[in-house]
Write a protein that holds these residues in place. Structure first.
Motif, PDB file in Angstrom:
ATOM      1  N   LYS A   1      33.043  39.442   8.356  1.00 50.72           N
ATOM      2  CA  LYS A   1      31.797  40.194   8.243  1.00 50.72           C
ATOM      3  C   LYS A   1      31.103  39.901   6.909  1.00 50.72           C
ATOM      4  O   LYS A   1      31.747  39.813   5.863  1.00 50.72           O
ATOM      5  N   ASP A   2      29.795  39.756   6.974  1.00 51.85           N
ATOM      6  CA  ASP A   2      28.976  39.525   5.778  1.00 51.85           C
ATOM      7  C   ASP A   2      29.393  38.268   5.022  1.00 51.85           C
ATOM      8  O   ASP A   2      29.155  38.164   3.810  1.00 51.85           O
TER       9      ASP A   2
ATOM     10  N   ASP B   1      31.039  39.550  12.567  1.00 52.75           N
ATOM     11  CA  ASP B   1      29.708  40.079  12.868  1.00 52.75           C
ATOM     12  C   ASP B   1      29.323  39.866  14.326  1.00 52.75           C
ATOM     13  O   ASP B   1      28.522  40.614  14.876  1.00 52.75           O
ATOM     14  N   ASN B   2      29.876  38.819  14.960  1.00 48.90           N
ATOM     15  CA  ASN B   2      29.533  38.542  16.354  1.00 48.90           C
ATOM     16  C   ASN B   2      30.732  37.908  17.053  1.00 48.90           C
ATOM     17  O   ASN B   2      31.754  37.597  16.420  1.00 48.90           O
TER      18      ASN B   2
ATOM     19  N   GLU C   1      33.843  47.091  15.125  1.00 47.68           N
ATOM     20  CA  GLU C   1      33.220  47.953  14.117  1.00 47.68           C
ATOM     21  C   GLU C   1      33.618  49.402  14.340  1.00 47.68           C
ATOM     22  O   GLU C   1      33.748  49.839  15.489  1.00 47.68           O
TER      23      GLU C   1
END
Length: 339
Positions: free
Chosen positions: A291-292, A59-60, A41
């Protein structure tokens, strides 16, 4: 700047994977994993006052370890080593001794991007990662110790300082494979404007291996001396996957590229002590969920991979990438965001 270290609960070869967050006084945030030295990020404030993540990733940590992702592996946000880019046929010699590594990109089958790095103690708010690559790993000679320090300044500069040393002659050419998109909604980067102070690029053969010949950018699609849309002159099926020789004194910190995007108003400048910037527009990017829950496709990101000349270990006329005992490899690259 402050830092925050978070356990992911994941282990590889008994070593724990952590996420470390660096936050500055502007509220900008960078998240880095000690697995692969991944920058996942880089959240900044755009010209509209909105928070925006300009870095592609997951995201992880589970996304980076997913088998489907690794099967079609794009090196999202990782450090690359010992040797980035392509060495012809994976072959090279040091002092008359021949070595054969795995053919292809970026340090072999399991390079620095697939290692859990040690987190070293630091005095100031920063993150220093260390990896000790043993003699013979991926057929590279010598025990090589690499340290990479990340800092996030209060002027939105993400600073990467590299240091390495060896106990036997070896080769080294490190880079960071960060993927950027300055549009908050993602999509094609064809309309991003790019300027690159590079009067020459490096000729490549059909396998994208550098031949040793410098080619002037004048009159070619590779001319970014004046800012222009990335997609203005490209082959829309190929984009760019090309090494540019920067117009700056060897070893001095200078501008590698400047990229802007109209809707966010963001500008990303890259500065480096390295002589080359490899410009890649993500032709092979194909990630189903990121992501998302959003996927990434070709030409939805750009990379500015600062490094030495690719394949230079086989081209004596190019600056050397051989590191010897008693010498220290040093490199600084800065990603500066503004609007």
């Amino acid at each position: 700047m402050k830092e925050n270290q978070i356990s992911t609960g994941r282990f590889i070869d008994g070593k724990e994977i952590f996420a470390v967050e660096l936050v500055n006084s502007l509220g900008s945030k960078v998240k880095i994993y000690n697995y692969g030295a991944i920058v996942s990020e880089f959240i900044v404030t755009n010209a509209k006052g909105e928070k925006q993540d300009i870095m592609l990733g997951f995201d992880n940590i589970d996304g980076y370890l997913n088998e489907d992702y690794l099967a079609d592996y794009p090196y999202l946000g990782v450090v690359v080593g010992r040797y980035s880019n392509r060495i012809r046929d994976g072959r090279y010699s040091i002092d008359g001794v021949a070595y054969q590594m795995a053919k292809g990109l970026h340090g072999g089958e399991a390079g620095f991007d697939k290692k859990v790095w040690d987190i070293l103690p630091t005095v100031d708010p920063s993150l220093t990662l260390q990896y000790v690559s043993p003699d013979g790993e991926e057929s590279f000679p010598g025990n090589l110790t690499v340290q990479l320090t990340f800092k996030l300044s209060d002027t939105d500069e993400l600073i990467l300082d590299y240091k390495a040393f060896t106990d036997a002659p070896t080769v080294i050419n490190l880079t960071h494979h960060s993927y950027f998109n300055l549009n908050k909604n993602g999509g094609s980067i064809a309309d991003h404007q790019l300027r690159m102070p590079a009067s020459n690029y490096l000729e490549q053969d059909a396998d994208y291996v550098v031949t040793g010949r410098l080619t002037p950018v004048a009159g070619t699609a590779h001319d970014f001396l004046a800012s222009k849309a990335i997609g203005q002159d490209w082959d829309p099926g190929e984009g760019y996957d090309q090494s540019f020789v920067l117009d700056k004194p060897y070893g001095q910190l200078g501008l590698a590229s400047e990229t802007t995007e109209a809707t966010s108003g963001l500008k990303l400048e890259v500065y480096t002590t390295e002589p080359v910037a490899h410009f890649y527009t993500a032709k092979y990017l194909n990630t189903a969920e990121s992501k998302d829950g959003r996927g990434y496709g070709p030409f939805e990101a750009f990379c500015i991979e600062t490094q030495h000349y690719p394949n230079s270990v086989n081209i004596p006329e190019f600056p050397t990438t051989i590191l010897r005992p008693g010498e220290t490899y040093l490199q600084t690259t800065i990603f500066k965001v503004s609007h």
